[in-house]
Design a protein around this motif. Structure first.
Motif, short mmCIF file in Angstrom:
data_model
loop_
_atom_site.label_atom_id
_atom_site.label_comp_id
_atom_site.label_asym_id
_atom_site.label_seq_id
_atom_site.Cartn_x
_atom_site.Cartn_y
_atom_site.Cartn_z
N GLY A 1 -54.90 -0.63 1.40
CA GLY A 1 -54.15 -0.48 2.64
C GLY A 1 -53.08 -1.54 2.82
N ARG A 2 -52.34 -1.35 3.87
CA ARG A 2 -51.27 -2.28 4.22
C ARG A 2 -51.88 -3.61 4.66
N ARG A 3 -51.27 -4.69 4.21
CA ARG A 3 -51.73 -6.02 4.61
C ARG A 3 -51.23 -6.31 6.02
N MET B 1 -57.56 -15.07 7.52
CA MET B 1 -57.51 -13.65 7.87
C MET B 1 -56.67 -12.85 6.88
N SER B 2 -56.11 -13.52 5.88
CA SER B 2 -55.30 -12.87 4.83
C SER B 2 -54.14 -12.07 5.41
N LEU B 3 -53.46 -12.63 6.39
CA LEU B 3 -52.32 -11.96 7.01
C LEU B 3 -51.01 -12.54 6.48
N PRO C 1 -47.14 -18.84 0.14
CA PRO C 1 -46.43 -17.57 -0.16
C PRO C 1 -46.54 -16.51 0.93
N SER C 2 -47.50 -16.63 1.85
CA SER C 2 -47.68 -15.62 2.89
C SER C 2 -47.07 -16.01 4.22
N ILE C 3 -46.43 -17.19 4.28
CA ILE C 3 -45.84 -17.66 5.53
C ILE C 3 -44.32 -17.69 5.37
N HIS C 4 -43.64 -17.03 6.31
CA HIS C 4 -42.19 -16.94 6.27
C HIS C 4 -41.63 -17.50 7.58
N CYS D 1 -37.83 -7.65 17.25
CA CYS D 1 -37.67 -6.19 17.11
C CYS D 1 -36.84 -5.78 15.90
N VAL D 2 -35.99 -6.66 15.40
CA VAL D 2 -35.08 -6.27 14.33
C VAL D 2 -35.30 -7.07 13.05
N LYS D 3 -35.35 -8.38 13.17
CA LYS D 3 -35.32 -9.23 11.98
C LYS D 3 -36.63 -9.27 11.21
N ILE D 4 -37.76 -9.27 11.90
CA ILE D 4 -39.03 -9.34 11.20
C ILE D 4 -39.74 -7.98 11.27
N SER D 5 -40.67 -7.78 10.35
CA SER D 5 -41.47 -6.55 10.36
C SER D 5 -42.41 -6.56 11.56
N SER D 6 -42.78 -5.38 11.99
CA SER D 6 -43.63 -5.22 13.17
C SER D 6 -44.99 -5.91 12.95
#
Length: 113
Positions: free
Chosen positions: A2-4, A32-34, A54-57, A96-101
């Motif tokens: 599934g989607r992370r 939480m592996s998010l 690698p998982s933090i932006h 709403c625009v720059k990052i994923s929901s």
């Protein structure tokens, strides 16, 4: 597979001066592996564990400029009233625009009126 999941950590201040929010972002990504998007103002450098993970932006918002000293005293209150509206729309654009929901949003704001 599934989607992370995604989390968004919003810091309405300097991220480098917010060790608690850096810890929350690190914990969300590690325990939480998010995927974690941090939306914050620039300033001091965050911890290396945050920068290298690698998982933090990190998405940096532009600071509101300070009013020039020679500005008329009548215009300064108008700029102060305008500031929250501009910040609201900048934050809205990032969320709403720059990052994923995100699935989770955690917000820290400085003491406000």
């Amino acid at each position: 597979m599934g989607r992370r999941g995604r989390a968004c950590v919003v810091v309405l201040g300097d991220l480098g001066c917010s060790p608690r929010m850096q810890y929350h972002a690190f914990s969300l990504s590690r325990q939480m592996s998010l995927q974690v998007d941090i939306v914050a103002y620039g300033g001091s450098k965050p911890r290396d564990s945050i920068l290298k993970h690698p998982s933090i932006h990190i998405h940096t918002m532009t600071q509101w400029p300070t009013a020039p000293r020679g500005l008329l005293k009548l215009l300064q209150p108008m700029l102060l009233l305008l500031k929250p509206f501009i910040q609201f729309f900048v934050l809205l654009w990032f969320l709403c625009v720059k990052i994923s929901s995100p699935d989770i949003v955690k917000v820290q704001n400085p003491p406000s009126v």
